[in-house]
Design an enzyme around this catalytic site. Structure first.
Site, short mmCIF file in Angstrom:
data_model
loop_
_atom_site.label_atom_id
_atom_site.label_comp_id
_atom_site.label_asym_id
_atom_site.label_seq_id
_atom_site.Cartn_x
_atom_site.Cartn_y
_atom_site.Cartn_z
N HIS A 1 0.87 -1.18 0.00
CA HIS A 1 0.00 0.00 0.00
C HIS A 1 0.91 1.23 0.00
CE1 HIS A 1 -3.48 2.42 0.65
NE2 HIS A 1 -3.84 2.05 1.86
N HIS B 1 -2.18 -2.45 -9.79
CA HIS B 1 -3.23 -1.90 -8.93
C HIS B 1 -4.42 -2.82 -8.92
CE1 HIS B 1 -5.94 0.96 -7.05
NE2 HIS B 1 -4.84 1.56 -6.63
N ASP C 1 2.44 5.60 -6.54
CA ASP C 1 3.72 5.57 -5.83
C ASP C 1 4.93 5.63 -6.74
OD1 ASP C 1 2.71 5.42 -3.20
OD2 ASP C 1 2.20 3.32 -3.52
N1 CMC Z 1 5.34 -6.42 -10.25
C1 CMC Z 1 5.31 -7.62 -10.84
N2 CMC Z 1 4.19 -8.33 -10.98
C2 CMC Z 1 3.06 -7.82 -10.47
C3 CMC Z 1 3.02 -6.57 -9.83
C4 CMC Z 1 4.23 -5.86 -9.73
N3 CMC Z 1 4.27 -4.66 -9.13
N4 CMC Z 1 1.76 -6.29 -9.45
C5 CMC Z 1 1.03 -7.36 -9.81
N5 CMC Z 1 1.81 -8.26 -10.42
C6 CMC Z 1 1.37 -9.54 -10.98
C7 CMC Z 1 1.28 -10.60 -9.90
O1 CMC Z 1 2.47 -11.30 -9.73
C8 CMC Z 1 0.16 -11.45 -10.41
O2 CMC Z 1 0.68 -12.29 -11.43
P1 CMC Z 1 0.21 -13.81 -11.54
O3 CMC Z 1 -1.27 -13.75 -11.79
O4 CMC Z 1 1.02 -14.32 -12.66
O5 CMC Z 1 0.53 -14.43 -10.21
C9 CMC Z 1 -0.77 -10.47 -11.10
O6 CMC Z 1 0.04 -9.38 -11.47
C10 CMC Z 1 -1.90 -9.97 -10.19
O7 CMC Z 1 -1.35 -9.51 -8.96
P2 CMC Z 1 -2.11 -9.53 -7.58
O8 CMC Z 1 -1.13 -9.41 -6.47
O9 CMC Z 1 -3.06 -10.71 -7.51
O10 CMC Z 1 -2.99 -8.23 -7.70
P3 CMC Z 1 -3.60 -7.45 -6.50
O11 CMC Z 1 -4.74 -6.69 -7.05
O12 CMC Z 1 -3.87 -8.35 -5.35
O13 CMC Z 1 -2.40 -6.50 -6.05
C11 CMC Z 1 -0.97 -4.70 -5.75
C12 CMC Z 1 -2.32 -5.17 -6.29
C13 CMC Z 1 -0.93 -3.18 -5.78
C14 CMC Z 1 -0.78 -5.18 -4.31
C15 CMC Z 1 0.15 -5.28 -6.64
O14 CMC Z 1 0.02 -4.80 -7.96
C16 CMC Z 1 1.55 -5.00 -6.10
O15 CMC Z 1 2.05 -5.73 -5.26
N6 CMC Z 1 2.20 -3.87 -6.57
C17 CMC Z 1 3.49 -3.49 -6.05
C18 CMC Z 1 3.31 -2.69 -4.76
C19 CMC Z 1 2.74 -1.31 -5.01
O16 CMC Z 1 3.19 -0.60 -5.90
N7 CMC Z 1 1.77 -0.92 -4.18
C20 CMC Z 1 1.14 0.40 -4.28
C21 CMC Z 1 -0.29 0.27 -4.72
S1 CMC Z 1 -1.03 1.79 -5.28
C22 CMC Z 1 -0.95 2.91 -4.01
C23 CMC Z 1 -1.62 2.50 -2.75
O17 CMC Z 1 -2.79 2.17 -2.73
O18 CMC Z 1 -0.94 2.53 -1.75
#
Ligand code: CMC
Length: 377
Positions: free
Chosen positions: A223, A262, A313
């Site tokens: 987050h 996201h 971010d």
């Molecule tokens: N880098 C590499 N792969 C990613 C990333 C990333 N940053 N984000 C998602 N993926 C991949 C993930 O590995 C998964 O692939 P697979 O289906 O092959 O396993 C797929 O995309 C879906 O990911 P998820 O974790 O199921 O998606 P989610 O909706 O649960 O997670 C998230 C969203 C923001 C937690 C995630 O994109 C992430 O970890 N991003 C990096 C951390 C980040 O930048 N966070 C800030 C979010 S925005 C500001 C805020 O709200 O604070």
């Protein structure tokens, strides 16, 4: 018996009506109380956005002046609060952990702490918003052996924060960049920290408890904690030429690239549009365009390889870095802005409250025979 389909991470689950903000994730649209974030980023101020989020409409000039003054009046701490900041600024505590405890501590001197009326919660909202900025800036000055600075009542919140942090009057570009960053981070639907605040408020606990829950939730790297990690990544990469291989290696190791992806957006996060521009301008201004260029390269590679888009971010990291802000303050700055959204959501929650209490699909054993401890092997 399974009660219903399990939606891990509550993905796509709608849990309340809200007029605070709305995201169209397919088209990259974000609105606060009806107003597009692009208009607010270009034309509004953080103070005006506070009024908008807490009242559901833009203020008249008199209302704006009143809000400006009320926030300005709260940019100060009492003796116990100063003692608290000094104690922790000289420890090894992370600024987000400090801020989480600070919000809880602020409850003890708040005369309205147990009053959950709308008026009292707005008063507490001003106090929290004003004091959090003072505390974050003072924490950094004290840990660097400098004296904290008094806010200037005639300056807005963004300009005051930079002044209290750095001890020099920020120029127009810096002050506006911080104002825009505060506007862009102020609210974002039912994100994790906002939901945490609403869950706490829904038990009819007090506002400080709700905001404490929210700060603790924002701290996590998935987050608000992602912005600091983005800058750590840029520093580790070091040179634009190394960016592509670095990202490819990280993806090959199945690592997440911070600042990308996201839960709701399937395109560019509209907040990143503005932070991208600010990053470019501010990096040019300090003659270190490599941070912006490296960010662009990472964007190109991550998007090409994974189809992911930058979130808020990603470009905020190089924006803050170019403003000379220490890395571990990026998430506290996010909190200093998001507190306005958290308060607005709590006002909504208290006004139409119902306890938030979901169920789990039990997957553990049943009917086990209890064995007294002296007979267990
Ligand atoms: N880098 C590499 N792969 C990613 C990333 C990333 N940053 N984000 C998602 N993926 C991949 C993930 O590995 C998964 O692939 P697979 O289906 O092959 O396993 C797929 O995309 C879906 O990911 P998820 O974790 O199921 O998606 P989610 O909706 O649960 O997670 C998230 C969203 C923001 C937690 C995630 O994109 C992430 O970890 N991003 C990096 C951390 C980040 O930048 N966070 C800030 C979010 S925005 C500001 C805020 O709200 O604070």
């Amino acid at each position: 018996m399974q009660l219903a389909e399990v939606r891990e991470g509550l993905e796509g689950v709608v849990v309340a009506n809200s007029s605070m903000s709305w995201i169209d994730g397919e088209n990259g649209v974000l609105i606060y109380q009806g107003y597009n974030i692009h208009d607010l980023a270009e034309k509004s101020t953080f103070e005006e956005v506070i009024f908008l989020l807490w009242n559901g409409r833009l203020p008249t000039q008199a209302e704006f002046d009143d809000y400006f003054k009320r926030l300005s009046d709260e940019r100060q701490l009492n003796d116990q609060e100063w003692d608290f900041v000094r104690r922790y600024a000289n420890s090894q505590v992370h600024p987000m952990a400090f801020l989480r405890t600070a919000v809880s501590f602020l409850a003890h001197s708040d005369p309205d702490v147990e009053d959950n009326s709308h008026e009292a919660n707005v008063r507490k909202g001003f106090r929290l918003t004003g004091k959090m900025a003072v505390m974050v800036a003072a924490f950094d000055r004290i840990r660097n052996g400098k004296e904290p600075l008094q806010a200037k009542p005639e300056w807005n919140h963004a300009k005051n924060f930079l002044w209290m942090l750095k001890g020099r009057e920020p120029d127009e570009l810096e002050a506006r960049a911080m104002d825009v960053a505060l506007i862009l981070h102020a609210d974002h639907g039912f994100n994790a920290s906002t939901f945490a605040a609403r869950v706490t408020a829904a038990t009819l606990s007090d506002l400080h408890s709700a905001i404490t829950s929210a700060v603790g939730t924002l701290k996590g790297p998935l987050h608000g904690g992602a912005n600091t990690r983005v800058m750590q990544m840029l520093l580790e990469i070091g040179e634009v030429e190394r960016a592509e291989q670095w990202v490819l290696d990280a993806l090959a190791r199945k690592e997440r690239i911070m600042g990308f992806g996201h839960r709701v957006y399937r395109t560019m996060d509209p907040r990143a549009v503005h932070l991208r521009e600010l990053s470019k301008k501010l990096c040019e201004r300090i003659g270190e365009t490599k941070w912006y260029e490296m960010s662009e390269k990472i964007f190109e590679v991550v998007h090409r390889e994974k189809g992911l888009w930058p979130n808020v971010d990603f470009f905020s990291a190089s924006t803050y870095y170019a403003m000379g802000i220490p890395l571990d303050l990026y998430t506290p700055i996010f909190a200093m802005s998001r507190v306005v959204g958290w308060v607005g959501h709590c006002l909504e929650q208290y006004a139409h409250n119902r306890l938030i209490r979901p169920r789990a699909n039990y997957v553990g054993p049943k009917g086990l025979q209890y064995v007294p401890i002296d007979q267990r092997t």
